[in-house]
Design an enzyme around this catalytic site. Sequence first.
Site, PDB file in Angstrom:
ATOM      1  N   HIS A  72       0.870  -1.201  -0.051  1.00  0.00           N
ATOM      2  CA  HIS A  72       0.115  -0.036  -0.092  1.00  0.00           C
ATOM      3  C   HIS A  72       0.842   1.126   0.097  1.00  0.00           C
ATOM      4  O   HIS A  72       1.892   1.276   1.010  1.00  0.00           O
ATOM      5  CB  HIS A  72      -1.062  -0.150   1.378  1.00  0.00           C
ATOM      6  N   TYR A 202      -8.999   6.024   7.746  1.00  0.00           N
ATOM      7  CA  TYR A 202      -8.862   6.218   8.953  1.00  0.00           C
ATOM      8  C   TYR A 202      -9.941   7.187   9.225  1.00  0.00           C
ATOM      9  O   TYR A 202      -9.879   8.386   8.597  1.00  0.00           O
ATOM     10  CB  TYR A 202      -7.822   6.807   9.614  1.00  0.00           C
ATOM     11  N   PRO A 293      -2.646   0.641  18.600  1.00  0.00           N
ATOM     12  CA  PRO A 293      -2.632   0.206  17.276  1.00  0.00           C
ATOM     13  C   PRO A 293      -2.880   1.214  16.340  1.00  0.00           C
ATOM     14  O   PRO A 293      -2.598   0.952  15.121  1.00  0.00           O
ATOM     15  CB  PRO A 293      -3.615  -0.895  17.279  1.00  0.00           C
ATOM     16  N   LYS A 297       2.273   0.191  14.825  1.00  0.00           N
ATOM     17  CA  LYS A 297       3.888   0.551  15.531  1.00  0.00           C
ATOM     18  C   LYS A 297       4.191  -0.677  16.136  1.00  0.00           C
ATOM     19  O   LYS A 297       5.430  -1.037  16.356  1.00  0.00           O
ATOM     20  CB  LYS A 297       4.093   1.650  16.100  1.00  0.00           C
ATOM     21  N   TYR A 383       4.571   7.196   9.789  1.00  0.00           N
ATOM     22  CA  TYR A 383       3.869   5.956   9.609  1.00  0.00           C
ATOM     23  C   TYR A 383       4.530   4.870   8.698  1.00  0.00           C
ATOM     24  O   TYR A 383       4.448   3.669   9.174  1.00  0.00           O
ATOM     25  CB  TYR A 383       2.427   6.225   8.814  1.00  0.00           C
TER      26      TYR A 383
END
Length: 390
Positions: A72, A202, A293, A297, A383
């Site tokens: 992704h 998100y 979560p 990480k 990220y």
Amino acid sequence: MRTQVGIIGAGPAGLLLSRLLTLQGIDSVVLENRSREYVEGRIRAGILEQHSVDTLIEAGVGDRLQREGLEHRGIYLQYPGTRFALDFKELCGRTVWVYGQTEVVKDLITTQLDGGPPLLFEVSDVVPEEVDGESPRIRFTDAEGNPQVLECDVIAGCDGFHGVSRPVVTAGARGQLWERTYPYAWLGILADAAPATDELIYSWHPEGFALYSMRSPSVSRLYIQVDPSEKIENWSDERIWDALDTRFAHEGWSVNRGRVTDKSILPMRSFVSAPMRRGRLFLAGDAAHIVPPTGAKGLNLAVADVTRLAGALVRLLHEKQSDLVDVYSDKALERVWRCTHFSWFMTSMMHRSGDDFDAQLQLSQLRRIHDSEAAARELAENYTGLPIES
């Protein structure tokens, strides 16, 4: 029994450490108190940072990841009326992969049992001893009920938050503990439904956060924010799907529904323990730190820990030099706190809590990321994962 490195815990941290050491000619034995079936069945994280993917491939356990994993190049952020994409490849030149921790563990176990170092399941009464000297040992009872002693040069505690290793470290090293419990939890489901999105979503919503993720082209992984006191039996499949429809509502788009195969509630917390070393006992992974979560990480921090630890142990055991093990804890904790901050940032920005004042602050931050390339790049760099010093 005698080995160079005794590893407590057959999660991704312990198994990957054993693999990295094997490639450098260092012997190890991995001890696990659960069964193989239990270890391979645990549903955990699913996002791999670029450095984690590179490490697994270089360690020779990335073939299935490359065949079945989903690369992704970004995520979507959403709030009512707006959904926008962050292109990680454009922003920072890196990507992430969707490949479940369960699959990583399966790959590592298969490699370990195929002529690799000993991996002992269903052991009990594990006790690290003499860790302040140069000849530590691990006492345990094997699966047949026989008492055993494993003599080591070094012990690696990769046995998670509830393991036996961290209390030994903190008891003798003036340990410090930092912890934050968040006022919300995630209700997560696995569903036999093709993902309705090409990237993770998100979503901030007045009724609570939601995350649209996936495990394969035919399996979706979805989460909604709930109160930590919620009971899973109060959430029928229909109620969950309705909540997902509400929180992901976007014109011209809808959630794909399917058969729910797993359903659970996950509390949210941050935890850091320091130091990550006492004498010849070293901590890695969840034994030393836990993050919520939201920032993806947890697994990646474990990979970073053992990558650094493997290099330090090679130098100690092959070259008799202690410089890298002496700085292991401090260097590892620098990354831990950076990732803990990013996880807190993502969690605090996306989860509905507090009053309407807090909500406006969250929306302001989301608009900032939408409008500012610098803010978007900062999120993308964190990220996808910062580089690891080998």
